[in-house]
Design a protein around this motif. Structure first.
Motif, PDB file in Angstrom:
ATOM      1  N   THR A   1       0.867  -1.173   0.000  1.00 57.22           N
ATOM      2  CA  THR A   1       0.000   0.000   0.000  1.00 57.22           C
ATOM      3  C   THR A   1       0.904   1.223   0.000  1.00 57.22           C
ATOM      4  O   THR A   1       2.093   1.137   0.312  1.00 57.22           O
ATOM      5  CB  THR A   1      -0.931   0.037   1.230  1.00 57.22           C
ATOM      6  OG1 THR A   1      -0.132   0.045   2.431  1.00 57.22           O
ATOM      7  CG2 THR A   1      -1.876  -1.145   1.249  1.00 57.22           C
ATOM      8  N   THR A   2       0.343   2.345  -0.367  1.00 54.30           N
ATOM      9  CA  THR A   2       1.090   3.598  -0.306  1.00 54.30           C
ATOM     10  C   THR A   2       0.346   4.555   0.610  1.00 54.30           C
ATOM     11  O   THR A   2      -0.869   4.469   0.764  1.00 54.30           O
ATOM     12  CB  THR A   2       1.252   4.238  -1.698  1.00 54.30           C
ATOM     13  OG1 THR A   2      -0.032   4.469  -2.256  1.00 54.30           O
ATOM     14  CG2 THR A   2       2.067   3.340  -2.619  1.00 54.30           C
ATOM     15  N   THR A   3       1.095   5.443   1.224  1.00 54.81           N
ATOM     16  CA  THR A   3       0.508   6.454   2.091  1.00 54.81           C
ATOM     17  C   THR A   3       1.455   7.644   2.143  1.00 54.81           C
ATOM     18  O   THR A   3       2.566   7.588   1.605  1.00 54.81           O
ATOM     19  CB  THR A   3       0.230   5.891   3.507  1.00 54.81           C
ATOM     20  OG1 THR A   3      -0.538   6.828   4.249  1.00 54.81           O
ATOM     21  CG2 THR A   3       1.515   5.565   4.247  1.00 54.81           C
ATOM     22  N   THR A   4       1.019   8.702   2.765  1.00 53.34           N
ATOM     23  CA  THR A   4       1.855   9.880   2.938  1.00 53.34           C
ATOM     24  C   THR A   4       1.813  10.308   4.395  1.00 53.34           C
ATOM     25  O   THR A   4       0.870   9.983   5.124  1.00 53.34           O
ATOM     26  CB  THR A   4       1.377  11.057   2.062  1.00 53.34           C
ATOM     27  OG1 THR A   4       0.035  11.387   2.419  1.00 53.34           O
ATOM     28  CG2 THR A   4       1.463  10.718   0.589  1.00 53.34           C
ATOM     29  N   VAL A   5       2.842  11.024   4.810  1.00 52.88           N
ATOM     30  CA  VAL A   5       2.900  11.592   6.154  1.00 52.88           C
ATOM     31  C   VAL A   5       3.293  13.060   6.004  1.00 52.88           C
ATOM     32  O   VAL A   5       4.299  13.375   5.370  1.00 52.88           O
ATOM     33  CB  VAL A   5       3.921  10.854   7.048  1.00 52.88           C
ATOM     34  CG1 VAL A   5       4.040  11.535   8.408  1.00 52.88           C
ATOM     35  CG2 VAL A   5       3.524   9.396   7.212  1.00 52.88           C
ATOM     36  N   GLU A   6       2.468  13.933   6.587  1.00 47.67           N
ATOM     37  CA  GLU A   6       2.757  15.364   6.578  1.00 47.67           C
ATOM     38  C   GLU A   6       3.718  15.679   7.710  1.00 47.67           C
ATOM     39  O   GLU A   6       3.572  15.179   8.822  1.00 47.67           O
ATOM     40  CB  GLU A   6       1.461  16.171   6.756  1.00 47.67           C
ATOM     41  CG  GLU A   6       0.448  15.948   5.652  1.00 47.67           C
ATOM     42  CD  GLU A   6       0.957  16.346   4.286  1.00 47.67           C
ATOM     43  OE1 GLU A   6       1.632  17.396   4.176  1.00 47.67           O
ATOM     44  OE2 GLU A   6       0.696  15.605   3.318  1.00 47.67           O
ATOM     45  N   MET A   7       4.714  16.531   7.407  1.00 47.50           N
ATOM     46  CA  MET A   7       5.706  16.881   8.411  1.00 47.50           C
ATOM     47  C   MET A   7       5.924  18.391   8.416  1.00 47.50           C
ATOM     48  O   MET A   7       5.764  19.050   7.388  1.00 47.50           O
ATOM     49  CB  MET A   7       7.008  16.139   8.153  1.00 47.50           C
ATOM     50  CG  MET A   7       6.776  14.624   8.188  1.00 47.50           C
ATOM     51  SD  MET A   7       8.236  13.629   8.347  1.00 47.50           S
ATOM     52  CE  MET A   7       8.905  14.127   9.893  1.00 47.50           C
ATOM     53  N   ALA A   8       6.259  18.902   9.589  1.00 43.98           N
ATOM     54  CA  ALA A   8       6.506  20.330   9.757  1.00 43.98           C
ATOM     55  C   ALA A   8       7.845  20.519  10.470  1.00 43.98           C
ATOM     56  O   ALA A   8       8.170  19.780  11.401  1.00 43.98           O
ATOM     57  CB  ALA A   8       5.384  20.963  10.574  1.00 43.98           C
ATOM     58  N   ARG A   9       8.604  21.532  10.027  1.00 48.50           N
ATOM     59  CA  ARG A   9       9.867  21.837  10.695  1.00 48.50           C
ATOM     60  C   ARG A   9       9.583  22.805  11.837  1.00 48.50           C
ATOM     61  O   ARG A   9       8.961  23.847  11.643  1.00 48.50           O
ATOM     62  CB  ARG A   9      10.881  22.447   9.737  1.00 48.50           C
ATOM     63  CG  ARG A   9      12.216  22.657  10.428  1.00 48.50           C
ATOM     64  CD  ARG A   9      13.333  23.214   9.577  1.00 48.50           C
ATOM     65  NE  ARG A   9      12.962  23.724   8.304  1.00 48.50           N
ATOM     66  CZ  ARG A   9      13.658  23.517   7.180  1.00 48.50           C
ATOM     67  NH1 ARG A   9      14.739  22.773   7.221  1.00 48.50           N
ATOM     68  NH2 ARG A   9      13.281  24.039   6.045  1.00 48.50           N
ATOM     69  N   GLU A  10      10.034  22.420  13.013  1.00 47.17           N
ATOM     70  CA  GLU A  10       9.888  23.252  14.206  1.00 47.17           C
ATOM     71  C   GLU A  10      11.283  23.608  14.700  1.00 47.17           C
ATOM     72  O   GLU A  10      12.269  23.049  14.201  1.00 47.17           O
ATOM     73  CB  GLU A  10       9.065  22.505  15.259  1.00 47.17           C
ATOM     74  CG  GLU A  10       7.648  22.258  14.770  1.00 47.17           C
ATOM     75  CD  GLU A  10       6.713  21.659  15.813  1.00 47.17           C
ATOM     76  OE1 GLU A  10       7.190  21.188  16.865  1.00 47.17           O
ATOM     77  OE2 GLU A  10       5.504  21.676  15.549  1.00 47.17           O
ATOM     78  N   PRO A  11      11.405  24.501  15.671  1.00 46.87           N
ATOM     79  CA  PRO A  11      12.748  24.897  16.130  1.00 46.87           C
ATOM     80  C   PRO A  11      13.631  23.725  16.556  1.00 46.87           C
ATOM     81  O   PRO A  11      14.851  23.772  16.382  1.00 46.87           O
ATOM     82  CB  PRO A  11      12.465  25.823  17.314  1.00 46.87           C
ATOM     83  CG  PRO A  11      11.113  26.407  17.001  1.00 46.87           C
ATOM     84  CD  PRO A  11      10.364  25.305  16.311  1.00 46.87           C
ATOM     85  N   ASP A  12      13.033  22.643  17.067  1.00 44.90           N
ATOM     86  CA  ASP A  12      13.836  21.500  17.507  1.00 44.90           C
ATOM     87  C   ASP A  12      13.905  20.387  16.470  1.00 44.90           C
ATOM     88  O   ASP A  12      14.333  19.275  16.779  1.00 44.90           O
ATOM     89  CB  ASP A  12      13.329  20.962  18.848  1.00 44.90           C
ATOM     90  CG  ASP A  12      11.874  20.532  18.800  1.00 44.90           C
ATOM     91  OD1 ASP A  12      11.140  20.959  17.886  1.00 44.90           O
ATOM     92  OD2 ASP A  12      11.463  19.761  19.685  1.00 44.90           O
TER      93      ASP A  12
END
Length: 161
Positions: free
Chosen positions: A127-138
């Motif tokens: 199966t395929t999927t995606t994961v959303e990611m955000a850059r934070e200070p750490d």
């Protein structure tokens, strides 16, 4: 067909199955995790997945973005994980295919191989999927509610909706 010839064909077929099974086992056991640059979104996702696999839920929870942690407490996350069930270890492999985006937001594309059974009756599917990611200070954080790699929104009491 003579009985001797039939036994030869059956014996050859059994030998072929044994060789194929041995090759599959050797290939499966030789998989090593990919190496990603420290501080990359891929490395953060890999860290989350390693913590999840080890059932170190506190560490896994630490990989969520501030936004997700403001929506779900660690206790709610742990409750949701217990309610979701415990997958059998080693029954899936996650491959990072690509990362899209720029700046402080990216989408990581994954392929997941699911395995069931063993020997000649073993089965697998992808199966395929995606994961959303955000850059934070750490560093890079997962910016969606996940249990393992399953996208599962949590309810008010922390249980999956």
């Amino acid at each position: 067909m003579s009985p001797t010839r039939a036994v030869t064909w059956v014996g050859g077929g059994v030998l072929a199955l044994v060789v194929i099974a041995a090759v599959v086992v050797l290939l499966a056991e030789n998989r090593t995790p990919a190496s990603f640059p420290a501080g990359s979104p891929q490395a953060a996702l890999q860290g989350y997945l390693a913590a999840w696999e080890d059932r170190d839920l506190e560490t896994a929870y630490g990989y969520f973005s501030d936004s997700i942690r403001s929506q779900v407490t660690l206790d709610e996350y742990e409750t949701a994980v217990r309610g979701f069930g415990d997958p059998s270890p080693g029954n899936e492999a996650v491959f990072i295919d690509a990362t899209q985006g720029s700046g402080d937001r990216v989408t990581v594309h994954l392929t997941v191989e699911h395995y069931s059974g063993d020997g000649p009756g073993a089965a697998s599917y992808r199966t395929t999927t995606t994961v959303e990611m955000a850059r934070e200070p750490d560093g890079w954080k997962l910016d969606e509610q996940l249990i393992g790699i399953e996208q599962v929104p949590f309810g008010i009491d922390g249980k999956p909706l």
